[in-house]
Design a protein around this motif. Sequence first.
Motif, mmCIF file in Angstrom:
data_model
loop_
_atom_site.group_PDB
_atom_site.id
_atom_site.type_symbol
_atom_site.label_atom_id
_atom_site.label_comp_id
_atom_site.label_asym_id
_atom_site.label_seq_id
_atom_site.Cartn_x
_atom_site.Cartn_y
_atom_site.Cartn_z
ATOM 1 N N THR A 95 0.824 -1.200 0.000
ATOM 2 C CA THR A 95 0.000 0.000 0.000
ATOM 3 C C THR A 95 0.862 1.255 0.000
ATOM 4 O OG1 THR A 95 -0.121 0.166 2.419
ATOM 5 C CG2 THR A 95 -1.793 -1.187 1.322
ATOM 6 N N ILE A 96 0.237 2.360 -0.362
ATOM 7 C CA ILE A 96 0.878 3.673 -0.303
ATOM 8 C C ILE A 96 0.461 4.329 1.007
ATOM 9 C CG2 ILE A 96 1.015 5.940 -1.404
ATOM 10 C CD1 ILE A 96 0.476 4.599 -4.052
ATOM 11 N N PRO A 97 1.387 4.874 1.759
ATOM 12 C CA PRO A 97 1.017 5.480 3.050
ATOM 13 C C PRO A 97 0.171 6.724 2.864
ATOM 14 C CG PRO A 97 3.309 5.959 2.519
ATOM 15 C CD PRO A 97 2.830 4.978 1.492
ATOM 16 N N GLY A 98 -0.504 7.103 3.921
ATOM 17 C CA GLY A 98 -1.356 8.283 3.871
ATOM 18 C C GLY A 98 -2.737 7.960 3.336
ATOM 19 N N VAL A 99 -3.521 8.984 3.147
ATOM 20 C CA VAL A 99 -4.892 8.857 2.670
ATOM 21 C C VAL A 99 -5.032 9.659 1.390
ATOM 22 C CG1 VAL A 99 -7.329 9.195 3.209
ATOM 23 C CG2 VAL A 99 -5.725 8.589 5.030
ATOM 24 N N GLY A 100 -5.407 9.001 0.316
ATOM 25 C CA GLY A 100 -5.542 9.671 -0.973
ATOM 26 C C GLY A 100 -6.984 9.971 -1.320
ATOM 27 N N GLU A 101 -7.195 10.391 -2.559
ATOM 28 C CA GLU A 101 -8.530 10.696 -3.066
ATOM 29 C C GLU A 101 -8.672 10.192 -4.491
ATOM 30 O OE1 GLU A 101 -10.406 14.525 -1.653
ATOM 31 O OE2 GLU A 101 -8.287 15.101 -1.519
ATOM 32 N N GLY A 102 -8.054 9.066 -4.797
ATOM 33 C CA GLY A 102 -8.060 8.543 -6.155
ATOM 34 C C GLY A 102 -9.314 7.762 -6.490
#
Length: 666
Positions: A408-415
């Motif tokens: 996973t990619i860290p943080g919280v995205g909006e994709g």
Amino acid sequence: MVQDYSAAHDGSTEPARPEPGFPFSAIVGQDQLRLALTLCAVHPGIGGVLVRGEKGTAKSTVVRALAALLPPVVGDDGSRPARLVELPVGATEDRVVGSLDLEKVLRDGERAFQPGLLAAAHDGVLYVDEVNLLHDHLVDVLLDAAAMGRVHIERDGVSHSHPARFVLVGTMNPEEGELRPQLLDRFGLAVDVAASREVDTRMQVVRRRLDFESDPAAFAARYAAQDEELARRIAAARDALAGVELSDTELRRIAALCASFDVDGMRADLVLARTATAHAAWRGASAVTEEDVRVAAELTLPHRRRRDPFDEPGLDPQQLDDAMRDAGEHVDDAMRDAAEQPEPDPEPDPDGPGGGAPEPESGDGGDTSARSDDPADRPDERERPAPGRAPDRPAAAPSAQFKTRLLTIPGVGEGAPGRRSRSRSPQGRVVRSTTEPGRGLHLVGTLFVAAEHQVARGRTDGRMMLAPSDIRGAHREGREGNLVVFVVDASGSMAARDRLSAVTGAVISLLRDAYQRRDKVAVITMRGSAAELVLPPTSSVDVAVRRLRSLRTGGRTPLAQGFLKAREVVLREKVRDPQRRAMVLALTDGRATGGTDPVRRAKVAASLLADASVASVLVDCESGMVRLGLARELATAMRGAYVRIDELSAEKVAGVVRAGAAAFAA
């Protein structure tokens, strides 16, 4: 969107009839699609139709024309035409299944349910264009409702149930990504459509479309009688459906057919039986015959043969002929055995003669695992390079695939919605209420806050009194799909040690994981003197697998060029799709060669990835007694996660690898 009569826009109160749609009878070709839709109209319990095909093949036109053929809906207020309800890709779960009626809550203080699109589609057609782009949890909701014929809602303090019998139709373009096999199986029927290559047919399609656009009313009137006859036949078939006999003979044929194709579960058997029964009713027959089973199999089985996400869809007619013949022989044998032995035989003794496992046959059918048909695996037949050229040969067959651990990619995205990394999403689940604007109104939180102040605000008439300070937003969290850029080392240092078989097996496993998590993928290979983008970013992950299986290997290891190419792909894609976060997955042994000081150049290129804020994971493919550890140094340079290739399996190591972390924690 619900298609129905609407008020006129000229100020009058008379309802305005919308312009007629393209008649169902005027469709040129697409016989299998029209038959599938008709059978679902006869028997909605079949479970709907998935229409797969390239753009411009009249998928939407055929579906919209179907609604006009359905019998009128009779209710307490009289009868009305069947509706066509279109579900937009961006719809929320509240809009689909329904939610609290906010107006009644605020006006009367009464908890009431406001139905959604599923209720509006009752006894009509629910149409989902680009269903492969719809969020998975919404697809599950639709398919559950289509199978059960009812919707049960337990949310926001409301318990509600209502009927929802409809013909579910989903259309999709496979080039934009596939549905998961689990969701494919939930659709009753599937049809692949394509534009005809016959000149006369194409001319007829264009002529009819131009005639319709010139005068829709006159064109519709020309085919009105044929559409009325189709509607009459559908209604008659619906009425006759309960009286159609499905004999044990044909039921045995259906079971044998599904068993021969090794489909999962029993859904295929049930759908095939319902479809065959609907086809018999459509023909006006009183019993199901072998012809009905054959037609039903062509619509029911093709999409259920995809045992793997990367299997090609479809059903070979010759294979179906063979399966039908084998099923017929099974039926004949069963009938003959029943005639010869009317009394059932006693259960065999498992410990008696014949009760043990069968002996393996001798001969040439033994173990062939040690043999290989790949010339690359036979030293005497390997392709020899010309003098001065780098070795160039096909890659060895991929090793066995496995379930990979979650990266996973860290943080919280909006994709875009997916199943990999955390994201803020309007379609995600509500985590909590917030005083921030949030993603929509958190209704229950707002009402709870307001309820505490009703006495102080002097509420006397039963209406809830709200203040701006009561409003609470909904904090929603879901999962997003990412762009995963695979950078695969296909150099001679990998192939010489027969490591590329394990690497390609690992990449295919990771691609399967990307398919399931709704990612876009790109594939870059490094060999010789350059890095090549063999697959630009796409949602069709199965295309990546086909490209990878035709991979050629050999030559030096241009690691620096590979990392620079990955950075270029990520930055270019960010312009097209700025909300989709990217992760670079590099599989290499870290042994850069070619040019002056190749290792230092590779580290500099890797650091440029980190400077561009690109999350990365380096999979170390080095093996053997002597290990240089260069891959770990590259992972440090790109400030990414480091994982050995044997640690990718979810079964061997539990946990999550977060790209962008300098240290890897299992």
